[in-house]
Write an enzyme that holds these catalytic residues in place. Structure first.
Site, PDB file in Angstrom:
ATOM      1  N   HIS D 423       0.828  -1.211   0.000  1.00  0.00           N
ATOM      2  CA  HIS D 423       0.000   0.000   0.000  1.00  0.00           C
ATOM      3  C   HIS D 423       0.856   1.251   0.000  1.00  0.00           C
ATOM      4  O   HIS D 423       2.038   1.231   0.349  1.00  0.00           O
ATOM      5  CB  HIS D 423      -0.963   0.017   1.197  1.00  0.00           C
ATOM      6  CG  HIS D 423      -0.333   0.493   2.462  1.00  0.00           C
ATOM      7  ND1 HIS D 423      -0.256   1.822   2.785  1.00  0.00           N
ATOM      8  CD2 HIS D 423       0.260  -0.178   3.469  1.00  0.00           C
ATOM      9  CE1 HIS D 423       0.359   1.940   3.958  1.00  0.00           C
ATOM     10  NE2 HIS D 423       0.689   0.743   4.390  1.00  0.00           N
ATOM     11  N   CYS D 424       0.224   2.332  -0.431  1.00  0.00           N
ATOM     12  CA  CYS D 424       0.850   3.660  -0.315  1.00  0.00           C
ATOM     13  C   CYS D 424      -0.226   4.566   0.287  1.00  0.00           C
ATOM     14  O   CYS D 424      -0.999   4.115   1.129  1.00  0.00           O
ATOM     15  CB  CYS D 424       1.335   4.149  -1.676  1.00  0.00           C
ATOM     16  SG  CYS D 424       0.040   4.244  -2.919  1.00  0.00           S
TER      17      CYS D 424
END
Lengths: 464, 464, 464, 464
Positions: D423-424
């Site tokens: 994820h970011c």
């Protein structure tokens, strides 16, 4: 003599521009409705469009003859054959079998060639004074490359009882005349592969009389009866909008002098339209549609079948908006106007902006290899939305058949509580079908990935 | 805060798009009429145009506020200052001096700044909550870079007696308030160099309060009287169409939701239009026009002055067609619609086709060095079509002065039997003037190559 | 089977794209050098270009076979007929008379058809398995619509002594074989009207064997001798660049994988280039060129004859720049690359900017009606730059004949002190001729408006 | 005086075109590398680009000064400040603090303003003779709207030990000088919001000295030490390619005179490239990429962050190809060339054709609401690819941190047998990260839909 064939892929339709270089007069045969194409040729090659003609009253697209006549002042020469029910009811100059007319030095001779329709005519062209013998024939929906025009459209689409038998017999007689022509004459028909006006049209643009005599199935019959039987067999369902086209091409109607320009819509305008219940067509690829679409929109992909399915599914008297890419609105406007759908009121391209601020709906799919298991669940049903001929030629066991074109009218045959697996041949039509169900509140709709073809591949594979 | 200045060169006009990135609300200040520009920004930057405002009732172009409001549903906030004669007579929300409103988190404070017009307002912007002090002022036609708005338009163009003196005095008072603002505030005016709303506008897009205080001529006066005198001096003739703009911007009028698409014309359609006496504007370069043009057409080149001269010379209630290059029709349509000329009915690009089949008319020119000799002929007259201020600042001896904008009304002052040498400053306006004379049957019309400027160069040269 | 004819007007050249829809394999016949056209078709119709072939070693344009092979990995099938002097000297698969190969299910049968050139082959296409009989023949420069390929190019352009007689006799034999083919076969030739590879090509794209047998002049002969005489009679001068093309199409040469992108030039760069003596071609219309051009530039208008005259007049080993409109550089780059002129180094569009700051040169013209008087002056000479056949068919009394293609080499035959009136048939070639003279310091050059044709009209008129 | 700001969103970078209307001379300040933009302005407004300058040696993009100089012959005026390590090593004219030069009548005064870099200069502009006081300052990466240039780039990206403290102190001194300038001066900086050259840049294009004095955080300090501390705090990781840019902008390098044209690839060419292991970047939206992509490609979406991530992830000495939409190749070519990635060798647009014939890879995602459950599985790991500051400000419990830019170098820290949830902040960077893992054979990769932001929303929601 200048000759140009204009082929419109979305209709699989050919029109022809023929000009006399000596006098600069030109004729357009069977113009489509976005007539700027012909004006552009006339300008580029420095011709004056002085004549417009049609081979017959078209059923599959809206003719552009009147648009072109208004913009150029050209004379409209149209068939007066076919009897009282088949007369154009707007001003034109009538043509009958045996009539001739000159476009500059180019001679056109009219042949009455009924079969596809009663008033159908063809044109034999002679490039005088260079030659005294004809070099080409424009056959419209009479003789195609490898096929002939279907005679059953009237009965099926326009509801004229018994017309198909009469038409088939007329076709047999017309073909007799065709066989009398010299072998060397070029044949330029009105449709190519993919048209619903025949069942087996070739993809090659043109042919010759001699080659069709030896290779076209319809020219191999010497007896009427087996010909009639063969001709009427296996014709696909004609789109319902054909009846409307037929009518609009015969009577007075408003003329559209150019491709309409529609407004690009903001997010707010699209929201408003959806709230008001307007039909919004998402023309993006089925992949993108499946991954996420705006709830309430239906998916008709902007490909060569777009005109056809738009004609089936959209209403002629209701406004419609489309979702498309930045550069696609011109192509979509043309595809709609070509079949008389002149109610396009807006287009929306800003899906990125929408996604940032709204919840999207997905369209799940199932792989063919998982279908067998899925069907073990009693509450799951398979619906096949292909044509009836396709269905009869083979289908998934237990599948129900509802032609995509009839789906909206037959929603009450389906149960919202069931899981519904939709399929067609390859996945395009079933994407549209699923979107219609979702729009009407069906929550458990699934698309069969790759359709019947993929399922068949899988089945054959596992059988071997 | 997002800020974008939209500069339209054909009007020398600036509009502004300001958006709050937190709430995605945006405002457009002084929109031009082809509002797709703003919709495009909103889409690209993901804003919702929620507010529209104007600094005043414009005289030089048709405001796009109502077009934009219709397409976005935005609120229109407009000045209610200026007294009963200066009220917008269509639905809007009124603004008065001292009012404030928020566009998302951005605060706008209204300053009544009459002078150019009685209802004129300016907007002080504060980028809250980041700052409590204003960073910009939108001054419309109040303070420009290096100039201020002219107060005499009403009197000259709209025929309101005595208005210019009142306006000049109001301007003096408004400038007093402007001087109170902090030096660091950015100044974003409504016009740039070339606008007829002032006389000496700078080409730099924006300025600051402090810099204008030290460099703008109009802010150097402490006394009203000399200021008023200076302000009213040397203002150019306002175009006659300004009166029409003023009126249309105040009252209800039809809204145009997009740039109209016009038909491309065939040779035959153009022939018909010319026969019927329709006005046809040849927008090609004066060089091409001189080398050969279609008899009966008038030459207004498609450059930054096109809107201005189209406004002067075309009638608002008559159809018009243009001759232009393939890619220019969009730009021309916009230039016309921006000043409310919505009667463009066709365009023609096929000059090559025309030339092949028609006789062209030429427009001869004379070199400045040959002018002296030419004038020895008693039957030759020189007509100067520049503005009156230009004429007064220096002219060719013996030249008669007829402003280009008045030429059509004063044709009876000229003699068709005389040789008429037309000139302006550089040759553009006189090309238009010559074309008007030719259209009205003057056969002996000649353009002075390079105009007054070239003549002056030649004269100075020979004098030295 | 998918069939598409690609016609390049600037070369009057046809190439063909034929694809098998079952296997997705396709062939391109006689590709031009800007091969993105074929890649685009392959992509649009989802084909893989697997084969490339040529009917012969072309003389009038640079073949794109190697470009296309490099970009697609397709197999190159090329003629190995014609003897040792006519062998392609780069890697390929050889074809001989009677060979067959399959493109998917489509069968191609090779016919050796020498005459135009010794190695020339044609292709009979059979659409198996649907048919066992051929439906089309691709004839290259063997049989055109209404004409046959000229056999004298080698002798004239490539300097091969005696080749034309041999070629004419071979053509006679090849035509005998052609006559054996069934009437119904479609004929798809390599050129249309305007090509220099024949003398009387028709403008209709294709024909049939049967129709050519009755209408093509060259198929009306039963005896060799009169055929040879008729064939060699009245063939126009082949452009000198044909020899270069012939050579480059046979041997290894650098491959150009896409249309080169050239820099747009500033005024300063153009000034520098002119100072350095670079060739700069003004491709604007002759009208604009006459009204004012940059001294030192030559005029070759960007129309369908551009490739031809560029081939005649530009050098293959020197850089060249062009002056053109904003949207024309792609078309010009293609026209040059198609004949191997790969030295285009810049283009300039900013004539308005140039005119503001530089002195322009004019090219005066004389009306035909004034020619007689002008020639009373002893110091005036008329030069006719048309082809020798045109000159022999009729010319202005006293006119000297210098073919435009030879003008640069024969400048010393002209006298700078004389007034030189240049003409061709209609004014295009003489505009080029005048520009060459002006570039070389001739100051008293005049173009005859409308050329020989206009003069003839005037003369006939005054005679009647 | 003519003034135009050119803002390139992909770099968040501003360059400036300033011209003297009297002499037609112009200067470009800090040109980007696709310099046709400036040539276009010069042509449109009829200026001659006679001068080029830079505020400093850029680290975030490749300067176009030499490209522009080559195309125009303009003089390059560049800083000679900063000491021996900061000298441009290619021919130029040097500038020092206090130097002045004239562009026509416009005066430029050089201020040495180190801090961001040692050689950094700013330009005070005075519009003589109209004014004797400066109206603008071009501040490059010295003073931004609301921020100042970061002094730590050298140390972080170029590896110069201790440079950041020295730079921060120089910045403090330079700001002292800035504060001495009059309030009314307009400030035009080199970057806007989104640039990595600062940490809190405003989105408004320009400002004024006075406004920055009261609102810019960096101008509120009277003491050096707390200023230095505040300045160095919280600066994001600079992209690794910054070191390369810095170097290339200082030394001789090949000049690229125009945007390179790359070949469009066929399916076959793409297949070959993938087989050979070439890097192929799929620039389509993350949605489309997730739904189905070509195995072995990596996803960098073509948005404003494209240049940045291409710089991080692509190698300067290896060829690269891209997958993109039909109309995007120009924008992509520019984005790559602007940071010196000149190895783009092909682009592919025909995804529909590919999909018909190949198996696609999907990229599964997980909804934030399902994350908690998923993590109960011991064999599942969460990887956070955001910047370190973002990670430190808050992260998912147990998440491992690997900055996207370092992922390729740290693949051995991950286990192919584990399920890896990437994820970011919002899902863009993690789509790229997932694609890198998939390319390297990780089969069990999952993207967290909506990223950390969506997860946080969900968590807050469920907490309330």
């Amino acid at each position: 003599m200048y000759f140009e064939r204009i082929y419109e892929e979305g209709l699989a339709q050919a029109s022809y521009f023929v000009g006399c270089q000596a006098t600069k007069d030109a004729i357009v045969i069977d113009p489509k409705r976005d007539v700027d194409t012909y004006l552009e040729i006339a300008k580029r090659k420095n011709f004056r469009i002085a004549f417009i003609t049609e081979t017959h009253i078209h059923a599959d697209f809206l003719s552009g003859s009147r648009e072109l006549a208004e913009l150029t002042g050209a004379r409209m020469l149209l068939s007066d054959e076919g009897g009282p029910d088949w007369q154009y009811s707007f001003p034109h100059e009538g043509l009958k079998d045996g009539d001739t007319f000159m476009v500059g030095n180019i001679k056109f001779e009219v042949m009455h060639t009924p079969g596809h329709t009663p008033e159908h005519i063809s044109f034999l062209l002679t490039d005088t004074p260079a030659s005294s013998r004809p070099s080409m024939i424009f056959t419209g929906d009479f003789v195609f490359v490898g096929d002939v025009g279907r005679p059953d459209l009237l009965e099926k689409a326009a509801g004229v009882e018994g017309a198909r038998i009469i038409g088939a017999k007329q076709m047999f007689e017309s073909l007799k005349r065709f066989k009398q022509l010299p072998d060397y004459i070029q044949v330029w028909p009105g449709h190519g592969a993919g048209s619903a006006c025949g069942k087996a049209l070739g993809a090659v643009p043109g042919s010759t009389v001699g080659y069709e005599k030896i290779s076209n199935w319809a020219l191999q019959y010497d007896e009427e009866e087996p010909f009639v039987k063969a001709l009427l067999e296996g014709q696909p369902e004609p789109p319902v909008y054909f009846a409307m086209m037929k009518k609009l091409n015969k009577v007075e109607r408003p003329v559209l002098s150019h491709v309409p320009r529609v407004d690009e819509w903001t997010i707010e305008r699209l929201e408003k339209a959806l709230e008001e219940g307007m039909t919004v067509v998402d023309t993006r690829s089925k992949m993108l549609f499946a991954y996420g679409h705006i709830p309430g929109t239906i998916n008709i992909q902007n490909n060569n079948a777009f005109s056809n399915w738009a004609g089936w599914l959209l209403k002629y008297d209701e406004p419609v908006a489309v979702i498309c890419g930045e550069h696609e609105i011109d192509s979509i406007s043309r595809k709609l106007m070509r079949i008389g759908l002149d109610n396009l009121v807006g287009y929306f391209t800003n899906m990125d902006g929408w996604i940032e601020t709204h919840v999207m709906e997905q369209l799940p799919h199932i792989e063919p290899c998982d279908l067998e298991d899925a069907l073990k669940d009693d509450n799951t049903v398979v619906v096949d939305v292909r044509g009836v001929n396709e269905f009869l030629a083979g289908h998934i066991k237990g599948a129900r058949h509802i032609h995509l074109g009839e789906l909206s009218q037959r929603l009450d045959e389906l149960d919202k509580n069931q899981r519904i697996i939709m399929h067609c041949a390859g996945g395009d039509r079933s994407s549209t079908a699923c979107s219609i169900l979702q729009k009407h509140g069906f929550k458990k709709v699934i698309n069969l990935a790759g359709g019947y073809n993929a399922w068949l591949d899988k089945t054959l594979l596992s059988a071997s």
